[in-house]
Write an enzyme that holds these catalytic residues in place. Structure first.
Site, mmCIF file in Angstrom:
data_model
loop_
_atom_site.group_PDB
_atom_site.id
_atom_site.type_symbol
_atom_site.label_atom_id
_atom_site.label_comp_id
_atom_site.label_asym_id
_atom_site.label_seq_id
_atom_site.Cartn_x
_atom_site.Cartn_y
_atom_site.Cartn_z
ATOM 1 N N GLY A 119 3.866 21.647 5.708
ATOM 2 C CA GLY A 119 5.102 21.380 6.496
ATOM 3 C C GLY A 119 4.725 21.442 7.932
ATOM 4 O O GLY A 119 5.608 21.216 8.865
ATOM 5 N N ARG A 175 7.618 4.734 7.329
ATOM 6 C CA ARG A 175 8.250 6.011 7.787
ATOM 7 C C ARG A 175 9.376 5.274 8.955
ATOM 8 O O ARG A 175 10.617 6.073 8.781
ATOM 9 C CB ARG A 175 7.369 6.739 8.496
ATOM 10 N N CYS A 213 11.674 -9.680 4.495
ATOM 11 C CA CYS A 213 12.903 -10.121 4.263
ATOM 12 C C CYS A 213 14.157 -9.113 4.273
ATOM 13 O O CYS A 213 14.933 -9.152 3.467
ATOM 14 C CB CYS A 213 13.336 -11.273 3.506
ATOM 15 N N GLU A 214 13.990 -8.013 5.496
ATOM 16 C CA GLU A 214 14.958 -7.251 5.348
ATOM 17 C C GLU A 214 15.101 -6.842 6.873
ATOM 18 O O GLU A 214 14.218 -6.782 7.710
ATOM 19 C CB GLU A 214 14.638 -5.952 4.719
HETATM 20 N N1 LLP Z 1 2.938 20.935 -0.366
HETATM 21 C C1 LLP Z 1 4.040 20.572 -1.141
HETATM 22 C C2 LLP Z 1 4.568 21.068 -2.231
HETATM 23 C C3 LLP Z 1 4.628 19.236 -0.895
HETATM 24 O O1 LLP Z 1 5.753 18.720 -1.054
HETATM 25 C C4 LLP Z 1 4.242 18.632 0.503
HETATM 26 C C5 LLP Z 1 4.762 17.493 1.120
HETATM 27 C C6 LLP Z 1 3.033 19.185 1.195
HETATM 28 C C7 LLP Z 1 2.733 20.438 0.703
HETATM 29 C C8 LLP Z 1 2.628 18.575 2.463
HETATM 30 O O2 LLP Z 1 3.456 18.561 3.444
HETATM 31 P P1 LLP Z 1 2.976 18.074 5.064
HETATM 32 O O3 LLP Z 1 2.036 19.309 5.364
HETATM 33 O O4 LLP Z 1 2.301 16.944 4.948
HETATM 34 O O5 LLP Z 1 4.315 18.267 5.767
HETATM 35 N N2 LLP Z 1 6.575 11.001 3.366
HETATM 36 C C9 LLP Z 1 7.134 11.983 4.146
HETATM 37 C C10 LLP Z 1 6.574 13.482 3.853
HETATM 38 C C11 LLP Z 1 6.880 13.745 2.659
HETATM 39 C C12 LLP Z 1 6.379 15.376 1.985
HETATM 40 C C13 LLP Z 1 6.308 15.668 0.753
HETATM 41 N N3 LLP Z 1 5.783 16.538 0.318
HETATM 42 C C14 LLP Z 1 6.887 11.577 5.553
HETATM 43 O O6 LLP Z 1 6.128 10.411 5.737
HETATM 44 O O7 LLP Z 1 7.307 12.102 6.571
#
Ligand code: LLP
Length: 435
Positions: free
Chosen positions: A239, A316, A359-360
Protein backbone atom coordinates in the site's frame (compact mmCIF):
# COMPACT_ATOMS: atom_id res chain seq x y z
CA UNK A 1 12.90 9.05 -7.67
CA UNK A 2 13.68 7.21 -10.90
CA UNK A 3 16.29 6.77 -13.62
CA UNK A 4 14.37 8.36 -16.48
CA UNK A 5 15.77 11.78 -17.34
CA UNK A 6 16.02 14.29 -20.16
CA UNK A 7 19.52 14.88 -21.55
CA UNK A 8 20.05 17.29 -24.41
CA UNK A 9 16.30 17.44 -25.05
CA UNK A 10 15.80 13.64 -25.18
CA UNK A 11 14.45 11.14 -22.65
CA UNK A 12 16.85 8.44 -21.45
CA UNK A 13 16.42 5.40 -19.20
CA UNK A 14 19.74 4.92 -17.36
CA UNK A 15 22.26 4.76 -20.25
CA UNK A 16 19.72 4.07 -22.98
CA UNK A 17 18.11 6.58 -25.37
CA UNK A 18 14.41 5.74 -25.37
CA UNK A 19 13.83 6.90 -28.96
CA UNK A 20 16.29 4.19 -30.07
CA UNK A 21 14.47 1.45 -28.14
CA UNK A 22 11.10 2.48 -29.59
CA UNK A 23 12.64 2.53 -33.04
CA UNK A 24 13.96 -1.01 -32.77
CA UNK A 25 11.21 -2.68 -30.69
CA UNK A 26 8.18 -0.65 -31.87
CA UNK A 27 5.34 0.83 -29.81
CA UNK A 28 3.42 0.63 -27.58
CA UNK A 29 6.19 -0.51 -25.30
CA UNK A 30 6.87 -0.72 -21.57
CA UNK A 31 10.44 0.08 -20.49
CA UNK A 32 11.68 -0.68 -16.98
CA UNK A 33 14.84 0.62 -15.29
CA UNK A 34 16.69 -2.00 -13.23
CA UNK A 35 18.39 0.72 -11.20
CA UNK A 36 15.05 2.14 -10.03
CA UNK A 37 13.70 -1.30 -9.10
CA UNK A 38 16.87 -1.98 -7.09
CA UNK A 39 16.88 1.46 -5.47
CA UNK A 40 13.29 1.27 -4.28
CA UNK A 41 13.71 -2.26 -2.96
CA UNK A 42 16.78 -1.09 -1.04
CA UNK A 43 14.99 1.98 0.34
CA UNK A 44 12.17 -0.07 1.82
CA UNK A 45 14.51 -2.78 3.08
CA UNK A 46 16.70 -0.18 4.78
CA UNK A 47 13.77 1.75 6.23
CA UNK A 48 12.32 -1.42 7.78
CA UNK A 49 15.74 -2.79 8.81
CA UNK A 50 15.11 -2.15 12.54
CA UNK A 51 12.44 -4.85 12.28
CA UNK A 52 14.57 -7.03 9.97
CA UNK A 53 11.39 -7.07 7.88
CA UNK A 54 11.15 -9.40 4.91
CA UNK A 55 10.12 -7.62 1.73
CA UNK A 56 7.77 -9.68 -0.44
CA UNK A 57 7.30 -7.94 -3.79
CA UNK A 58 3.61 -7.89 -4.83
CA UNK A 59 3.92 -9.75 -8.12
CA UNK A 60 0.54 -8.52 -9.37
CA UNK A 61 2.00 -5.04 -9.83
CA UNK A 62 4.67 -6.11 -12.35
CA UNK A 63 4.55 -9.81 -13.17
CA UNK A 64 7.44 -9.96 -15.61
CA UNK A 65 9.58 -13.07 -15.10
CA UNK A 66 12.91 -11.26 -15.64
CA UNK A 67 11.92 -8.42 -13.32
CA UNK A 68 11.07 -11.03 -10.67
CA UNK A 69 14.38 -12.78 -11.29
CA UNK A 70 16.18 -9.45 -10.79
CA UNK A 71 14.33 -8.60 -7.58
CA UNK A 72 14.77 -12.17 -6.32
CA UNK A 73 18.51 -11.98 -6.97
CA UNK A 74 18.57 -8.82 -4.84
CA UNK A 75 17.07 -10.74 -1.94
CA UNK A 76 13.39 -9.92 -2.36
CA UNK A 77 10.68 -12.41 -1.49
CA UNK A 78 7.39 -12.52 -3.39
CA UNK A 79 3.70 -12.10 -2.64
CA UNK A 80 1.66 -14.15 -5.11
CA UNK A 81 -2.10 -14.32 -5.46
CA UNK A 82 -2.73 -17.10 -7.98
CA UNK A 83 -1.38 -20.36 -9.26
CA UNK A 84 -0.14 -18.44 -12.30
CA UNK A 85 1.91 -16.00 -10.22
CA UNK A 86 3.21 -18.88 -8.14
CA UNK A 87 4.43 -20.64 -11.28
CA UNK A 88 6.00 -17.40 -12.52
CA UNK A 89 8.07 -16.86 -9.37
CA UNK A 90 9.10 -20.51 -9.49
CA UNK A 91 10.33 -20.03 -13.05
CA UNK A 92 12.08 -16.84 -11.97
CA UNK A 93 14.09 -18.97 -9.57
CA UNK A 94 12.89 -17.35 -6.35
CA UNK A 95 13.28 -19.73 -3.38
CA UNK A 96 9.87 -20.90 -2.21
CA UNK A 97 10.62 -20.18 1.44
CA UNK A 98 10.57 -16.48 0.47
CA UNK A 99 7.08 -16.69 -1.04
CA UNK A 100 3.70 -15.96 0.51
CA UNK A 101 0.60 -17.17 -1.26
CA UNK A 102 -2.45 -14.94 -0.75
CA UNK A 103 -5.65 -14.10 -2.62
CA UNK A 104 -9.38 -14.25 -2.10
CA UNK A 105 -11.10 -17.38 -3.39
CA UNK A 106 -8.12 -19.67 -3.92
CA UNK A 107 -8.91 -22.91 -5.70
CA UNK A 108 -8.18 -26.29 -4.18
CA UNK A 109 -5.67 -26.96 -6.96
CA UNK A 110 -3.83 -23.69 -6.24
CA UNK A 111 -3.57 -24.43 -2.51
CA UNK A 112 -2.42 -28.00 -3.17
CA UNK A 113 0.30 -26.69 -5.50
CA UNK A 114 1.45 -24.07 -2.98
CA UNK A 115 1.70 -26.78 -0.32
CA UNK A 116 3.55 -29.17 -2.63
CA UNK A 117 6.05 -26.46 -3.60
CA UNK A 118 6.58 -25.61 0.07
CA UNK A 119 5.82 -21.88 0.04
CA UNK A 120 6.88 -19.98 3.16
CA UNK A 121 3.37 -18.87 4.12
CA UNK A 122 -0.18 -19.29 2.95
CA UNK A 123 -2.37 -16.31 3.80
CA UNK A 124 -5.87 -17.62 4.47
CA UNK A 125 -8.87 -15.39 3.84
CA UNK A 126 -11.52 -17.33 5.76
CA UNK A 127 -12.18 -20.25 8.09
CA UNK A 128 -13.21 -22.30 5.09
CA UNK A 129 -9.77 -21.73 3.53
CA UNK A 130 -7.98 -22.69 6.74
CA UNK A 131 -9.96 -25.93 6.81
CA UNK A 132 -9.17 -26.61 3.15
CA UNK A 133 -5.45 -25.95 3.78
CA UNK A 134 -5.51 -28.38 6.72
CA UNK A 135 -7.11 -31.14 4.67
CA UNK A 136 -4.83 -30.67 1.67
CA UNK A 137 -1.76 -30.47 3.91
CA UNK A 138 -2.71 -33.75 5.54
CA UNK A 139 -3.00 -35.54 2.20
CA UNK A 140 0.33 -34.03 1.09
CA UNK A 141 2.05 -34.97 4.35
CA UNK A 142 3.25 -31.37 4.80
CA UNK A 143 2.75 -28.83 7.57
CA UNK A 144 2.42 -25.36 5.98
CA UNK A 145 2.69 -22.08 7.89
CA UNK A 146 -0.50 -20.09 7.68
CA UNK A 147 -1.31 -16.44 8.37
CA UNK A 148 -4.95 -15.51 8.82
CA UNK A 149 -5.93 -12.32 7.01
CA UNK A 150 -7.88 -10.03 9.28
CA UNK A 151 -10.05 -7.13 8.25
CA UNK A 152 -9.40 -4.32 10.75
CA UNK A 153 -12.31 -2.09 9.71
CA UNK A 154 -10.07 0.83 8.72
CA UNK A 155 -10.70 3.20 5.84
CA UNK A 156 -7.38 3.73 4.05
CA UNK A 157 -8.71 6.94 2.42
CA UNK A 158 -7.68 5.91 -1.06
CA UNK A 159 -9.73 5.16 -4.20
CA UNK A 160 -12.80 3.05 -3.35
CA UNK A 161 -11.72 0.25 -5.70
CA UNK A 162 -8.40 -0.27 -3.92
CA UNK A 163 -9.66 0.13 -0.35
CA UNK A 164 -9.57 -3.31 1.26
CA UNK A 165 -9.74 -2.92 5.04
CA UNK A 166 -13.31 -1.85 5.71
CA UNK A 167 -16.23 -4.09 6.58
CA UNK A 168 -17.70 -3.33 3.14
CA UNK A 169 -14.71 -5.06 1.51
CA UNK A 170 -14.55 -8.79 0.79
CA UNK A 171 -11.13 -9.34 2.35
CA UNK A 172 -10.17 -11.28 5.47
CA UNK A 173 -12.23 -11.96 8.60
CA UNK A 174 -13.30 -9.71 11.47
CA UNK A 175 -11.48 -9.86 14.82
CA UNK A 176 -14.07 -11.99 16.62
CA UNK A 177 -14.15 -14.47 13.77
CA UNK A 178 -10.35 -14.50 13.82
CA UNK A 179 -10.31 -15.51 17.50
CA UNK A 180 -12.74 -18.34 16.73
CA UNK A 181 -10.55 -19.58 13.86
CA UNK A 182 -7.50 -19.66 16.16
CA UNK A 183 -9.50 -21.49 18.85
CA UNK A 184 -10.37 -24.16 16.28
CA UNK A 185 -7.13 -24.48 14.33
CA UNK A 186 -4.18 -23.05 16.27
CA UNK A 187 -3.41 -26.45 17.81
CA UNK A 188 -4.27 -28.45 14.70
CA UNK A 189 -1.24 -30.66 13.91
CA UNK A 190 -1.87 -30.44 10.16
CA UNK A 191 -0.76 -26.80 9.90
CA UNK A 192 1.06 -24.05 11.77
CA UNK A 193 -1.45 -21.25 12.30
CA UNK A 194 0.83 -18.66 13.93
CA UNK A 195 0.47 -15.51 11.83
CA UNK A 196 -1.76 -12.57 11.06
CA UNK A 197 -2.01 -10.74 7.74
CA UNK A 198 -3.49 -7.31 7.12
CA UNK A 199 -3.61 -5.07 4.04
CA UNK A 200 -5.83 -2.01 4.27
CA UNK A 201 -5.50 -0.73 0.72
CA UNK A 202 -3.23 0.44 -2.04
CA UNK A 203 -1.79 3.91 -2.67
CA UNK A 204 -2.18 4.84 0.99
CA UNK A 205 -0.96 8.43 1.16
CA UNK A 206 -1.27 8.87 4.91
CA UNK A 207 1.19 6.71 6.90
CA UNK A 208 -0.94 7.08 10.03
CA UNK A 209 -3.39 4.66 8.41
CA UNK A 210 -0.68 2.01 8.75
CA UNK A 211 -0.12 3.03 12.38
CA UNK A 212 -3.79 2.44 13.09
CA UNK A 213 -3.84 -0.93 11.29
CA UNK A 214 -0.68 -2.16 13.03
CA UNK A 215 -1.95 -1.05 16.43
CA UNK A 216 -5.10 -3.07 15.87
CA UNK A 217 -3.42 -6.27 14.76
CA UNK A 218 -0.89 -5.96 17.56
CA UNK A 219 -3.65 -5.93 20.11
CA UNK A 220 -5.19 -8.97 18.45
CA UNK A 221 -1.79 -10.71 18.43
CA UNK A 222 -1.39 -9.96 22.16
CA UNK A 223 -4.87 -11.38 22.86
CA UNK A 224 -4.08 -14.51 20.90
CA UNK A 225 -0.74 -14.93 22.68
CA UNK A 226 -2.55 -14.61 26.00
CA UNK A 227 -5.13 -17.19 24.90
CA UNK A 228 -2.30 -19.67 24.31
CA UNK A 229 -2.13 -19.23 20.53
CA UNK A 230 1.33 -17.72 20.02
CA UNK A 231 1.78 -15.41 17.02
CA UNK A 232 5.18 -15.51 15.35
CA UNK A 233 4.49 -13.72 12.03
CA UNK A 234 2.87 -10.38 11.22
CA UNK A 235 2.37 -9.60 7.54
CA UNK A 236 1.53 -5.91 7.19
CA UNK A 237 0.61 -5.97 3.49
CA UNK A 238 1.59 -3.28 1.00
CA UNK A 239 0.00 0.00 0.00
CA UNK A 240 2.99 2.35 0.00
CA UNK A 241 2.64 5.09 -2.61
CA UNK A 242 4.62 6.18 -5.66
CA UNK A 243 5.41 9.51 -7.26
CA UNK A 244 2.75 9.97 -9.91
CA UNK A 245 3.40 13.69 -9.35
CA UNK A 246 6.92 14.56 -8.26
CA UNK A 247 7.39 14.47 -4.51
CA UNK A 248 3.76 13.54 -3.93
CA UNK A 249 4.40 10.44 -1.88
CA UNK A 250 5.71 9.88 1.64
CA UNK A 251 9.21 8.41 1.74
CA UNK A 252 10.03 4.85 2.75
CA UNK A 253 11.36 6.33 5.99
CA UNK A 254 8.02 8.05 6.67
CA UNK A 255 6.10 4.80 6.17
CA UNK A 256 8.57 2.95 8.38
CA UNK A 257 8.43 5.63 11.07
CA UNK A 258 4.68 5.10 11.28
CA UNK A 259 4.99 1.45 12.33
CA UNK A 260 8.54 0.58 13.44
CA UNK A 261 8.18 1.98 16.99
CA UNK A 262 5.06 -0.13 17.53
CA UNK A 263 6.65 -3.34 16.31
CA UNK A 264 10.21 -3.08 17.57
CA UNK A 265 9.68 -5.03 20.77
CA UNK A 266 7.83 -7.86 19.10
CA UNK A 267 10.43 -8.09 16.32
CA UNK A 268 13.18 -8.17 18.95
CA UNK A 269 11.36 -11.08 20.61
CA UNK A 270 11.55 -13.00 17.32
CA UNK A 271 8.30 -12.23 15.50
CA UNK A 272 8.83 -12.25 11.72
CA UNK A 273 7.59 -9.06 10.06
CA UNK A 274 6.67 -9.12 6.36
CA UNK A 275 5.74 -6.23 4.05
CA UNK A 276 4.28 -6.65 0.55
CA UNK A 277 5.06 -3.57 -1.54
CA UNK A 278 4.23 -3.55 -5.24
CA UNK A 279 3.71 0.00 -6.45
CA UNK A 280 6.45 1.58 -4.31
CA UNK A 281 9.05 -0.60 -6.03
CA UNK A 282 7.66 -0.84 -9.55
CA UNK A 283 5.60 2.26 -10.45
CA UNK A 284 8.39 4.78 -10.95
CA UNK A 285 10.60 2.09 -12.47
CA UNK A 286 8.60 2.00 -15.71
CA UNK A 287 7.43 4.21 -18.56
CA UNK A 288 5.00 3.41 -21.33
CA UNK A 289 6.12 4.61 -24.77
CA UNK A 290 3.40 5.32 -27.31
CA UNK A 291 3.35 6.94 -30.74
CA UNK A 292 0.91 9.63 -31.87
CA UNK A 293 -1.02 8.22 -34.82
CA UNK A 294 -3.35 11.10 -35.52
CA UNK A 295 -4.14 14.62 -34.40
CA UNK A 296 -7.54 16.21 -34.67
CA UNK A 297 -9.35 19.15 -33.16
CA UNK A 298 -11.47 18.46 -30.09
CA UNK A 299 -13.70 20.55 -27.85
CA UNK A 300 -12.84 23.89 -26.25
CA UNK A 301 -9.59 24.43 -28.11
CA UNK A 302 -8.16 21.04 -27.19
CA UNK A 303 -6.58 18.65 -29.67
CA UNK A 304 -7.00 14.88 -29.65
CA UNK A 305 -3.66 13.10 -29.83
CA UNK A 306 -4.74 9.62 -30.92
CA UNK A 307 -2.04 7.18 -29.82
CA UNK A 308 -1.28 3.49 -30.28
CA UNK A 309 -1.69 2.96 -26.50
CA UNK A 310 -4.86 3.50 -24.48
CA UNK A 311 -7.05 1.81 -21.88
CA UNK A 312 -6.01 -1.59 -23.26
CA UNK A 313 -2.36 -0.76 -22.54
CA UNK A 314 -2.65 1.29 -19.32
CA UNK A 315 -6.07 1.00 -17.69
CA UNK A 316 -5.47 3.18 -14.63
CA UNK A 317 -6.67 6.55 -16.04
CA UNK A 318 -9.88 4.99 -17.40
CA UNK A 319 -10.61 2.79 -14.36
CA UNK A 320 -9.58 5.01 -11.44
CA UNK A 321 -9.29 8.45 -13.05
CA UNK A 322 -5.59 8.10 -12.23
CA UNK A 323 -3.07 10.81 -13.17
CA UNK A 324 0.01 9.80 -15.16
CA UNK A 325 2.42 12.48 -16.32
CA UNK A 326 2.78 12.44 -20.11
CA UNK A 327 5.52 14.20 -22.08
CA UNK A 328 7.13 13.77 -25.51
CA UNK A 329 10.34 11.74 -25.60
CA UNK A 330 11.92 14.42 -27.85
CA UNK A 331 9.83 17.53 -27.13
CA UNK A 332 9.43 20.24 -29.78
CA UNK A 333 11.59 23.29 -29.11
CA UNK A 334 13.57 21.37 -26.49
CA UNK A 335 10.76 21.98 -23.96
CA UNK A 336 11.96 19.65 -21.29
CA UNK A 337 9.75 19.47 -18.17
CA UNK A 338 11.34 20.94 -15.06
CA UNK A 339 8.89 19.19 -12.83
CA UNK A 340 6.49 16.53 -13.85
CA UNK A 341 3.33 18.50 -13.38
CA UNK A 342 3.12 21.63 -15.46
CA UNK A 343 -0.02 23.65 -14.79
CA UNK A 344 -1.59 25.69 -17.58
CA UNK A 345 -1.16 28.29 -18.88
CA UNK A 346 2.45 27.57 -19.71
CA UNK A 347 4.35 29.37 -22.41
CA UNK A 348 4.53 27.40 -25.68
CA UNK A 349 2.16 24.59 -24.62
CA UNK A 350 -1.27 23.58 -25.96
CA UNK A 351 -3.98 21.44 -24.45
CA UNK A 352 -4.29 17.84 -25.58
CA UNK A 353 -6.52 14.88 -24.83
CA UNK A 354 -4.17 11.93 -25.11
CA UNK A 355 -6.42 9.08 -26.22
CA UNK A 356 -6.14 5.50 -27.47
CA UNK A 357 -7.40 3.47 -30.44
CA UNK A 358 -10.28 1.71 -28.65
CA UNK A 359 -13.94 2.34 -29.47
CA UNK A 360 -14.87 3.93 -26.14
CA UNK A 361 -14.78 7.52 -24.95
CA UNK A 362 -13.31 6.30 -21.67
CA UNK A 363 -10.22 5.32 -23.64
CA UNK A 364 -7.82 8.04 -22.54
CA UNK A 365 -4.40 8.33 -20.93
CA UNK A 366 -4.67 12.06 -20.09
CA UNK A 367 -7.25 14.78 -20.61
CA UNK A 368 -6.78 18.51 -21.07
CA UNK A 369 -3.04 18.18 -20.66
CA UNK A 370 -0.68 21.07 -21.53
CA UNK A 371 1.99 19.65 -23.86
CA UNK A 372 4.54 20.98 -26.33
CA UNK A 373 3.24 21.02 -29.91
CA UNK A 374 2.80 17.44 -31.15
CA UNK A 375 3.22 16.07 -34.67
CA UNK A 376 1.99 12.76 -36.05
CA UNK A 377 4.62 10.11 -35.34
CA UNK A 378 5.84 11.79 -32.15
CA UNK A 379 6.78 9.48 -29.32
CA UNK A 380 5.20 10.11 -25.89
CA UNK A 381 6.31 8.77 -22.52
CA UNK A 382 3.65 7.97 -19.92
CA UNK A 383 5.51 8.08 -16.61
CA UNK A 384 5.13 5.97 -13.45
CA UNK A 385 3.57 3.14 -15.46
CA UNK A 386 5.70 0.29 -14.10
CA UNK A 387 3.10 -0.91 -11.60
CA UNK A 388 -0.36 -2.12 -12.65
CA UNK A 389 0.39 -1.14 -16.25
CA UNK A 390 1.26 -4.22 -18.25
CA UNK A 391 -0.32 -6.44 -15.59
CA UNK A 392 -3.75 -4.94 -16.31
CA UNK A 393 -3.35 -4.67 -20.09
CA UNK A 394 -5.92 -6.49 -22.21
CA UNK A 395 -6.53 -7.47 -25.82
CA UNK A 396 -9.91 -5.70 -25.96
CA UNK A 397 -10.78 -4.77 -29.56
CA UNK A 398 -8.43 -7.60 -30.61
CA UNK A 399 -5.32 -5.53 -30.00
CA UNK A 400 -2.18 -7.57 -29.22
CA UNK A 401 -0.44 -6.59 -25.97
CA UNK A 402 2.80 -4.58 -25.99
CA UNK A 403 6.40 -5.69 -25.54
CA UNK A 404 8.44 -5.10 -22.37
CA UNK A 405 12.08 -4.02 -22.23
CA UNK A 406 14.37 -4.10 -19.19
CA UNK A 407 17.22 -1.59 -19.14
CA UNK A 408 20.34 -2.11 -17.06
CA UNK A 409 22.97 0.61 -17.47
CA UNK A 410 23.46 0.93 -21.21
CA UNK A 411 22.16 -2.59 -21.89
CA UNK A 412 18.56 -3.22 -22.94
CA UNK A 413 16.77 -6.51 -23.40
CA UNK A 414 13.30 -7.48 -24.59
CA UNK A 415 11.89 -9.38 -21.57
CA UNK A 416 8.49 -10.06 -23.12
CA UNK A 417 7.95 -10.00 -26.83
CA UNK A 418 5.18 -8.03 -28.44
CA UNK A 419 2.09 -10.17 -29.00
CA UNK A 420 1.21 -10.77 -32.64
CA UNK A 421 -2.11 -10.89 -34.42
CA UNK A 422 -1.65 -14.68 -34.63
CA UNK A 423 -1.38 -14.82 -30.82
CA UNK A 424 -4.95 -13.54 -30.65
CA UNK A 425 -6.18 -16.79 -32.20
CA UNK A 426 -4.15 -19.24 -30.12
CA UNK A 427 -7.13 -20.35 -28.06
CA UNK A 428 -9.76 -20.53 -30.81
CA UNK A 429 -11.01 -24.09 -31.28
CA UNK A 430 -13.33 -23.71 -34.25
CA UNK A 431 -16.39 -25.73 -33.23
CA UNK A 432 -14.10 -27.71 -30.92
CA UNK A 433 -15.21 -30.52 -28.65
CA UNK A 434 -18.77 -30.98 -27.40
CA UNK A 435 -19.06 -28.89 -24.24
N1 LLP B 1 -0.78 -7.08 -0.52
C1 LLP B 1 -2.06 -7.32 -0.81
C2 LLP B 1 -2.80 -8.28 0.00
C3 LLP B 1 -2.68 -6.63 -1.88
O1 LLP B 1 -3.97 -6.85 -2.15
C4 LLP B 1 -1.93 -5.71 -2.64
C5 LLP B 1 -2.53 -4.99 -3.76
C6 LLP B 1 -0.58 -5.51 -2.31
C7 LLP B 1 -0.03 -6.20 -1.22
C8 LLP B 1 0.31 -4.55 -3.04
O2 LLP B 1 -0.17 -3.25 -2.92
P1 LLP B 1 0.73 -2.00 -3.37
O3 LLP B 1 1.95 -2.00 -2.48
O4 LLP B 1 1.10 -2.21 -4.80
O5 LLP B 1 -0.15 -0.84 -3.17
N2 LLP B 1 -4.68 -1.94 -9.76
C9 LLP B 1 -4.62 -0.96 -8.70
C10 LLP B 1 -3.92 -1.47 -7.47
C11 LLP B 1 -4.55 -2.75 -6.94
C12 LLP B 1 -3.86 -3.26 -5.72
C13 LLP B 1 -4.36 -4.61 -5.33
N3 LLP B 1 -3.74 -5.18 -4.17
C14 LLP B 1 -3.94 0.31 -9.24
O6 LLP B 1 -3.53 0.33 -10.41
O7 LLP B 1 -3.85 1.31 -8.53
Amino acid sequence: MDHFEYRDGELWAEGVRLADVAQSVGTPLYVYASATLALHLARLTDAFAPLRARVHFAVKSLPNTEVLRLLGSLGSGMDVVSGGELERVRRAGVPMDRVSFAGVGKSEAEIARAIALGVGWINAESEHEVRMIAQLAESAGRRPSVCLRVNPGIDARTHAYITTGTRANKFGVGFDAARAVFDRFARDPRLRLRGLHVHVGSLVGDPSVHTEAVAKILSLADDLDAAGHPIDTLNLGGGFGADYRTGQTPSAAAYAAAVVPLLKDRAARGTTIIIEPGRFIAANAGVLLTRVRDLKPGDAGRTFAVCDAGMITLLRPALYGAFHFVWPVSPAGGLVPKRREPEPPLEGLSLYDVVGPVCESGDFLAQGRPLPTLERGDLLAVFASGAYGMSMASTYNDQPRPAEVLVDGDARRVVRRRETTDDLFRFDTGLGDPA
